[in-house]
Enzyme design. Structure first.
Site, PDB file in Angstrom:
ATOM      1  N   GLU A   1      29.626   0.757   9.156  1.00 36.79           N
ATOM      2  CA  GLU A   1      29.245  -0.256   8.170  1.00 36.79           C
ATOM      3  C   GLU A   1      28.222  -1.070   8.284  1.00 36.79           C
ATOM      4  OE1 GLU A   1      30.991  -1.184  11.039  1.00 36.79           O
ATOM      5  OE2 GLU A   1      32.880  -1.366  10.036  1.00 36.79           O
TER       6      GLU A   1
ATOM      7  N   VAL B   1      37.857   1.231  11.729  1.00 36.22           N
ATOM      8  CA  VAL B   1      36.865   0.153  11.628  1.00 36.22           C
ATOM      9  C   VAL B   1      35.866   0.412  12.821  1.00 36.22           C
ATOM     10  CG1 VAL B   1      36.734  -2.345  12.191  1.00 36.22           C
ATOM     11  CG2 VAL B   1      38.711  -1.490  10.959  1.00 36.22           C
TER      12      VAL B   1
ATOM     13  N   ASP C   1      -7.476  -6.323  -8.049  1.00 40.13           N
ATOM     14  CA  ASP C   1      -7.291  -7.599  -8.135  1.00 40.13           C
ATOM     15  C   ASP C   1      -7.231  -8.061  -9.545  1.00 40.13           C
ATOM     16  OD1 ASP C   1      -9.677  -6.684  -8.908  1.00 40.13           O
ATOM     17  OD2 ASP C   1     -10.901  -7.798  -7.291  1.00 40.13           O
TER      18      ASP C   1
ATOM     19  N   ASP D   1      -5.792  -4.034 -13.404  1.00 40.24           N
ATOM     20  CA  ASP D   1      -5.229  -3.275 -12.411  1.00 40.24           C
ATOM     21  C   ASP D   1      -3.930  -3.207 -12.538  1.00 40.24           C
ATOM     22  OD1 ASP D   1      -7.841  -2.882 -11.619  1.00 40.24           O
ATOM     23  OD2 ASP D   1      -7.842  -4.451 -10.110  1.00 40.24           O
TER      24      ASP D   1
ATOM     25  N   ASP E   1     -10.576  -1.014  -3.148  1.00 43.73           N
ATOM     26  CA  ASP E   1     -11.798  -1.735  -3.640  1.00 43.73           C
ATOM     27  C   ASP E   1     -12.829  -1.634  -2.660  1.00 43.73           C
ATOM     28  OD1 ASP E   1     -10.569  -2.108  -6.091  1.00 43.73           O
ATOM     29  OD2 ASP E   1     -10.332  -4.224  -5.685  1.00 43.73           O
TER      30      ASP E   1
ATOM     31  N   ASP F   1      28.415  -2.532  18.711  1.00 48.01           N
ATOM     32  CA  ASP F   1      27.912  -2.078  17.344  1.00 48.01           C
ATOM     33  C   ASP F   1      26.504  -2.629  16.915  1.00 48.01           C
ATOM     34  OD1 ASP F   1      28.683   0.295  16.173  1.00 48.01           O
ATOM     35  OD2 ASP F   1      29.614  -1.196  14.449  1.00 48.01           O
TER      36      ASP F   1
ATOM     37  N   ILE G   1      33.466   3.621  11.782  1.00 46.75           N
ATOM     38  CA  ILE G   1      32.594   3.677  10.445  1.00 46.75           C
ATOM     39  C   ILE G   1      31.632   2.852  10.429  1.00 46.75           C
ATOM     40  CG2 ILE G   1      32.577   2.946   7.927  1.00 46.75           C
ATOM     41  CD1 ILE G   1      35.630   3.851   7.903  1.00 46.75           C
TER      42      ILE G   1
HETATM   43  P1  ATP Z   1     -14.818  -3.488  -6.578  1.00 44.11           P
HETATM   44  O1  ATP Z   1     -13.932  -2.663  -7.521  1.00 44.11           O
HETATM   45  O2  ATP Z   1     -15.178  -2.784  -5.328  1.00 44.11           O
HETATM   46  O3  ATP Z   1     -14.245  -4.920  -6.259  1.00 44.11           O
HETATM   47  P2  ATP Z   1     -17.160  -4.582  -7.872  1.00 44.11           P
HETATM   48  O4  ATP Z   1     -16.646  -5.919  -7.509  1.00 44.11           O
HETATM   49  O5  ATP Z   1     -18.388  -4.099  -7.453  1.00 44.11           O
HETATM   50  O6  ATP Z   1     -16.197  -3.590  -7.241  1.00 44.11           O
HETATM   51  P3  ATP Z   1     -16.978  -5.164 -10.733  1.00 44.11           P
HETATM   52  O7  ATP Z   1     -16.696  -6.707 -10.303  1.00 44.11           O
HETATM   53  O8  ATP Z   1     -16.007  -4.413 -11.669  1.00 44.11           O
HETATM   54  O9  ATP Z   1     -16.626  -4.196  -9.255  1.00 44.11           O
HETATM   55  O10 ATP Z   1     -18.381  -4.895 -11.006  1.00 44.11           O
HETATM   56  C1  ATP Z   1     -18.782  -3.772 -11.568  1.00 44.11           C
HETATM   57  C2  ATP Z   1     -20.531  -4.020 -11.915  1.00 44.11           C
HETATM   58  O11 ATP Z   1     -20.635  -5.161 -12.794  1.00 44.11           O
HETATM   59  C3  ATP Z   1     -21.246  -4.460 -10.821  1.00 44.11           C
HETATM   60  O12 ATP Z   1     -21.865  -3.194 -10.109  1.00 44.11           O
HETATM   61  C4  ATP Z   1     -22.370  -5.067 -11.228  1.00 44.11           C
HETATM   62  O13 ATP Z   1     -23.340  -4.128 -11.896  1.00 44.11           O
HETATM   63  C5  ATP Z   1     -21.756  -5.792 -12.645  1.00 44.11           C
HETATM   64  N1  ATP Z   1     -21.475  -7.139 -12.267  1.00 44.11           N
HETATM   65  C6  ATP Z   1     -20.457  -7.779 -11.328  1.00 44.11           C
HETATM   66  N2  ATP Z   1     -20.302  -8.932 -11.350  1.00 44.11           N
HETATM   67  C7  ATP Z   1     -21.110  -9.548 -12.505  1.00 44.11           C
HETATM   68  C8  ATP Z   1     -21.289 -10.603 -13.094  1.00 44.11           C
HETATM   69  N3  ATP Z   1     -20.966 -11.682 -12.642  1.00 44.11           N
HETATM   70  N4  ATP Z   1     -22.136 -10.579 -14.147  1.00 44.11           N
HETATM   71  C9  ATP Z   1     -22.663  -9.623 -14.782  1.00 44.11           C
HETATM   72  N5  ATP Z   1     -22.563  -8.441 -14.367  1.00 44.11           N
HETATM   73  C10 ATP Z   1     -21.897  -8.160 -13.139  1.00 44.11           C
END
Ligand code: ATP
Length: 768
Positions: free
Chosen positions: A287, A282, A603, A607, A329, A701, A285
């Protein structure tokens, strides 16, 4: 069952009547009453154990049972004193074990509560965010893409809603939903006007009326069958369990030999010899090995939660210690996600934001489009919505273009929401003479859908490069008249270019230092973003991610690359721009194939697969969807990159502490065995009585091991390189130092024993 069957057959009016509620949701008072009546909306697994049960389980160990039996027998044979002491020590041990188990379970519970999902419901007609467990029957819940469905219910309204229900139906494709009543008795998968707890919204928006919560939901019915909700063991625990089992076998063999020697060679009392052999087993070991890991890991999670890293799976704490690549991101994680418009480009001219003018007929269409094609609102109550869009709406506000009046005058009839795959968003508005489609999005993508001459295009691209080179996020705007408000993806073509709007999203103040800490800790930081390559590169260079000798590339370059080629390519790249979710998965895999342990942030709904593929999926607590959080091992309460680095530091410290605790346990136990073995081989009297051994076990222990496991954290761990991915805790150097320490302690005990004997001390079997 009959009641349940009727839900999808009824109209919403009938349901409101049945459940005594309405489309405006419950009042706060009624919701509280119902919460009382229906109970909290949670699944109760059968895994909850009472304290008494945990206490009794401490005695369930085979050796402890034998020991109790042996103590009782020896009491019957006349040695009542040692039987009482043995039972007392065993009981104290069990109390300690119970306290530890209950505490560890409580800290795991509080973790679970911290990462529990929330839901948006209507209360007194207002949309409010409440914990999922407070949702009750009759509530109206609002859903959008990425949300998890928190209860079962009937859809009242839905716009292109698709739900992933694989957890319930096994159907892997998302199901399209509708609101109309469905006649007849249809199976779960066909109840298209209902949503179910445990599913996720993969697309669209909706409202639903809650008809069942907690264990009454379809998920609850399944959960009732799955009694076991116990936390899975971490790899470290599994390997320690295996090691512990092997070690136990060796110790039992040694104890058996000692027992045989005592009885056959030294002709000792059989009962005493047996009691001694079992007590030695005991004591020797270990545990506590795997439970020390649970205790240290779960206390580590408490520390991390205070620093904004909420751990969802214990495994993540352990993995954090050996992370060697962090893929992050950009927007919001490395940057502040506080966008402000800096420059416009329209009518062939770059205009600084201070000179923006809504009365200028050239600028007006661009500025109006920015306001109309955004969902965000900026008013007396603050800013609500996507930061990119709040920047656009703020631009209007700051220059006297009233948000409400503009949106009221050109009312929105239809929309195609922003989608980070498409990188575009479109809305359709009523004009005096017809309908206007306004589209905004990434410049490179929108330009392909506009009608511009090659010369114009070249100029726009040149301006875009210039803006991006300054680290600005650039959006393009375009429009055209359309015939119908029923907008489809095919309508986003043949557009008239309106202009560009460039905004700044400064890096977070702590990003640069966190990146530097990563690099000095041997961890490679990598930026993976949906944004433009040049913008991403400018920010990455500023915070130290993009360094001499590494590159920034577009995600598209991965498309033509084989997995082998990618494996050789990833070390050269520090920034991936315009990535799709599939690119993220491939980047993680390529690094894993190289032997790295990868943490990856995410996010969005899309993803989730990459978060699952990564060794540590990290979801954003503020901007992240429930789907992403559900797939992740850790959630960042502040969406901050620096928090990941801090969590890695904690993970390394926790690992170092676990190692210390285990080293202490193993070396102490080894010393005990060596001392007894020595005495037996040398024909000396027995150095410890059974009671001594148990007492040593109790005092030395688990308690000191826990103390070592909870040593304060230091920064020194960040000066080391990450531990190799496949390196277990029981490495050769580690076991060697355990052996050396065990031998030194044994030597000291043996010396002390000899000194005692030579000064006339009695052997242990005589002092009992
Ligand atoms: P991350 O991946 O780092 O969060 P991010 O937020 O820039 O990057 P997305 O939100 O996917 O990535 O945006 C990609 C592209 O889409 C941007 O570079 C922009 O040109 C366009 N974009 C972002 N938000 C909008 C929106 N609300 N309406 C229209 N186009 C948008």
């Amino acid at each position: 069952m009959k009641q349940e069957k009727q839900i999808w057959q009824k109209t919403s009016a009938e349901l409101f009547q049945d459940l005594d509620c309405g489309a405006e949701g419950l009042s706060a008072r009624k919701a509280a009453e119902r919460l009382e009546r229906y109970g909290p909306n949670e699944l109760r697994g059968g895994g909850q154990r009472s304290v008494l049960r945990i206490f009794l389980e401490q005695f369930a160990d085979f050796l402890v049972v034998i020991l109790i039996a042996a103590a009782v027998v020896s009491a019957v044979l006349g040695d009542a004193e040692s039987a009482v002491v043995i039972l007392a020590v065993i009981t104290m041990n069990a109390v300690l074990g119970t306290v530890q188990t209950v505490k560890a379970a409580a800290s795991l519970d509080s973790l679970k509560r911290m990462s529990a999902p929330t839901a948006k419901v209507l209360r007194d007609g207002q949309a409010v965010q409440v914990p999922g467990r407070e949702v009750t029957v009759g509530d109206v819940v609002l859903l959008e893409a990425g949300d998890s469905v928190c209860a079962d219910g009937r859809l009242l309204e839905c716009a292109s809603l698709k739900c992933a229900e694989s957890a319930l139906t096994g159907e892997s494709l998302p199901v399209e939903k509708e609101t109309a009543a469905i006649p007849g008795d249809v199976p779960l998968g066909d109840r298209k006007n209902m949503v179910f707890s445990g599913s996720f919204v993969s697309y669209g928006r909706a409202r639903f009326l809650v008809t069942a919560v907690g264990m009454d939901t379809e998920m609850g019915k399944i959960a009732a069958l799955l009694k076991n909700t116990e936390e899975k063991k971490t790899p470290l625990q599994v390997s320690l369990d295996q090691f512990g089992r092997r070690l136990s076998a060796i110790i039992l063999a040694i104890c058996a030999v000692l027992f045989a020697v005592s009885v056959l060679v030294r002709h000792e009392n059989v009962m005493n010899a047996f009691l001694f052999a079992v007590a030695l087993a005991v004591a020797a070991i270990p545990e506590a090995l795997s439970s020390i890991v649970t205790i240290v890991l779960s206390f580590g999670t408490g520390q991390m939660a205070k620093e904004n890293a909420i751990i969802r799976k214990l495994q993540a704490v352990e993995g954090l210690g050996s992370v060697s690549v962090i893929c992050s991101d950009k927007t919001g994680t490395l940057t502040q996600n506080r966008m402000t418009v800096q420059k416009l480009y329209t009518g062939g001219r770059v205009i600084p934001v201070e000179e923006a003018d809504f009365s200028d007929p050239i600028q007006e269409p661009l500025l109006r489009a920015a306001l109309l094609c955004s969902d965000a609102t900026v008013n007396g109550h603050g800013e609500v919505g996507d930061p990119t869009e709040t920047a656009l709406v703020r631009l209007g506000k700051d220059h006297g273009f009233d948000e409400e009046r503009t949106r009221g005058r050109w009312s929105r009839l239809a929309e195609l929401p922003f989608d980070s795959d498409r990188k575009l968003m479109s809305t359709v508005h009523e004009l005096s003479g017809g309908l206007l489609l306004v589209t905004k999005g990434a410049v490179d993508i929108l330009l392909d859908r506009t009608v511009v001459s090659p010369a114009e295009r070249a100029e726009i691209e040149e301006v875009n490069e210039r803006f991006s080179g300054e680290g600005l996020r650039v959006l393009a705007f375009a429009c055209r008249t359309v015939d119908s408000a029923a907008v489809s993806l095919a309508d986003e073509t043949g557009l008239t270019f309106l202009g560009l709007i460039a905004m700044m999203d400064p890096p977070r103040a702590e990003s640069k230092a966190a990146v530097a800490a990563c690099i000095s800790a041997g961890i490679r930081p990598i930026m993976i973003t949906g944004d433009h390559r040049v913008t991403a590169a400018a920010i990455a260079r500023e915070i130290g991610i993009l360094t001499e000798g590494t590159e920034a590339v577009d995600g598209a370059v991965l498309d033509g690359m084989s997995d082998e080629a990618l494996r050789d390519f990833v070390p050269k790249v520090s920034v991936y721009a315009r990535v799709s979710p599939e690119h993220k998965i491939r980047i993680v895999r390529a690094w894993q194939d190289r032997g790295s342990l990868v943490a990856m942030t995410g996010d969005g709904v899309n993803d989730a697969p990459a978060l699952k593929q990564a060794d540590i999926g990290v979801a954003m607590g503020v901007t992240g969807t429930e789907v992403a959080k559900d797939a992740a091992g850790m959630v960042l309460a502040d969406d901050n990159f620096a928090t990941i680095v801090q969590a890695v530091k904690n993970g390394r410290n926790v690992y170092a502490n676990i190692k210390r605790a285990i080293q202490f346990l193993l070396s102490g136990n080894m010393a005990g065995i060596l001392t007894v073995l020595y005495a037996s081989l040398m024909g000396l009297p027995v150095p410890f009585a059974a009671v001594h051994l148990l007492f040593i076990n109790l005092l030395t222990d688990s308690l000191p091991a826990i103390a070592l496991g909870l040593e304060p954290h230091t920064d020194a761990v960040m000066a080391e390189k990450p531990r190799p991915r496949d390196e277990g805790i029981l490495t050769r150097p580690f076991l060697t130092s355990v052996a050396v320490e065990g031998a030194v302690i044994a030597l000291a005990a043996i010396l002390a024993f000899h000194m005692g004997l030579s000064h006339g001390g009695a052997a242990a079997d005589k002092v009992r």
